[in-house]
Design a protein around this motif. Structure first.
Motif, PDB file in Angstrom:
ATOM      1  N   MET A   1       0.845  -1.184   0.000  1.00 29.39           N
ATOM      2  CA  MET A   1       0.000   0.000   0.000  1.00 29.39           C
ATOM      3  C   MET A   1       0.888   1.245   0.000  1.00 29.39           C
ATOM      4  SD  MET A   1      -3.278   0.673   0.236  1.00 29.39           S
ATOM      5  CE  MET A   1      -4.445   1.864   0.782  1.00 29.39           C
ATOM      6  N   VAL A  34       1.674   1.512  -8.705  1.00 28.31           N
ATOM      7  CA  VAL A  34       0.351   1.153  -8.186  1.00 28.31           C
ATOM      8  C   VAL A  34      -0.702   1.397  -9.258  1.00 28.31           C
ATOM      9  CG1 VAL A  34       0.966   1.667  -5.784  1.00 28.31           C
ATOM     10  CG2 VAL A  34      -0.044   3.459  -7.206  1.00 28.31           C
ATOM     11  N   SER A  38      -5.699   2.723  -6.285  1.00 28.58           N
ATOM     12  CA  SER A  38      -5.033   3.177  -5.061  1.00 28.58           C
ATOM     13  C   SER A  38      -5.145   4.696  -4.927  1.00 28.58           C
ATOM     14  CB  SER A  38      -3.557   2.757  -5.102  1.00 28.58           C
ATOM     15  OG  SER A  38      -2.826   3.387  -4.074  1.00 28.58           O
ATOM     16  N   HIS A  41      -8.654   5.600  -4.043  1.00 25.74           N
ATOM     17  CA  HIS A  41      -8.905   5.213  -2.648  1.00 25.74           C
ATOM     18  C   HIS A  41      -8.420   6.304  -1.692  1.00 25.74           C
ATOM     19  CE1 HIS A  41      -9.004   2.886   1.055  1.00 25.74           C
ATOM     20  NE2 HIS A  41      -7.738   3.209   1.248  1.00 25.74           N
TER      21      HIS A  41
END
Length: 178
Positions: A1, A34, A38, A41
């Motif tokens: 992440m 990514v 992501s 988000h």
């Protein structure tokens, strides 16, 4: 992440290397390895990202000054801390932000807040050294011109010696001590 901070760091790198016209979701996500999911988000969309990036950029200075104990050592110490902070700014990225501000009202408002905060902060330290409000305003404006001029030249590939310029500026300010 990947963290929001990673996106901000990546954005400043893109701004520094390619300018604001190349700053976009795809380039950021590719650079960070990514997916765009992501990004969405973290930020919900481009406007949310821009708002948070600008907040990060504005607040970075406050945090850096706090780390340097700004406000606790008197005007000369504060002025020295400001000169150190100025050397550490992401100059090419800031030049790109200034160019972006010419094309985007949200960025322009953030740029104005940053410029105003810098003028107030440097002005307070300079006034503490020189004692005269009018002279402090003039010297503070000169310091801002040195910073912005350097950033514009550096973004155009002209890497003048900012440390030398700031040393001369500091000598000028201290020579006018009241």
């Amino acid at each position: 992440m990947v963290s929001a901070q990673s996106y901000f760091d990546g954005a400043l790198e893109v701004l520094a290397e390619h300018g604001f016209t190349e700053l976009n979701v795809g380039r950021l996500c590719r650079g960070l390895g990514v997916t765009s999911g992501s990004f969405y988000h973290h930020f919900g969309g481009w406007p949310g990202f821009v708002e948070q990036l600008l907040d990060h950029w504005e607040n970075r200075q406050v945090l850096l000054l706090r780390e340097r104990n700004f406000g606790s050592g008197g005007p000369a110490a504060d002025f020295a801390a400001l000169m150190d902070l100025t050397l550490d700014l992401p100059h090419e990225a800031e030049a790109a932000i200034r160019a972006w501000a010419m094309n985007d009202e949200t960025v322009r408002a953030a740029q104005k807040r940053v410029d105003s905060a810098r003028l107030r902060t440097v002005g307070r330290a300079v006034k503490g050294i020189v004692g005269d409000t009018r002279l402090a305003r003039t010297l503070t404006a000169l310091g801002m011109a040195v910073l912005v001029g350097h950033q514009q030249l550096a973004s155009a590939g002209e890497h003048s010696e900012l440390a030398t310029l700031l040393a001369e500026y500091a000598r000028l300010v201290h020579s006018r001590a009241g």
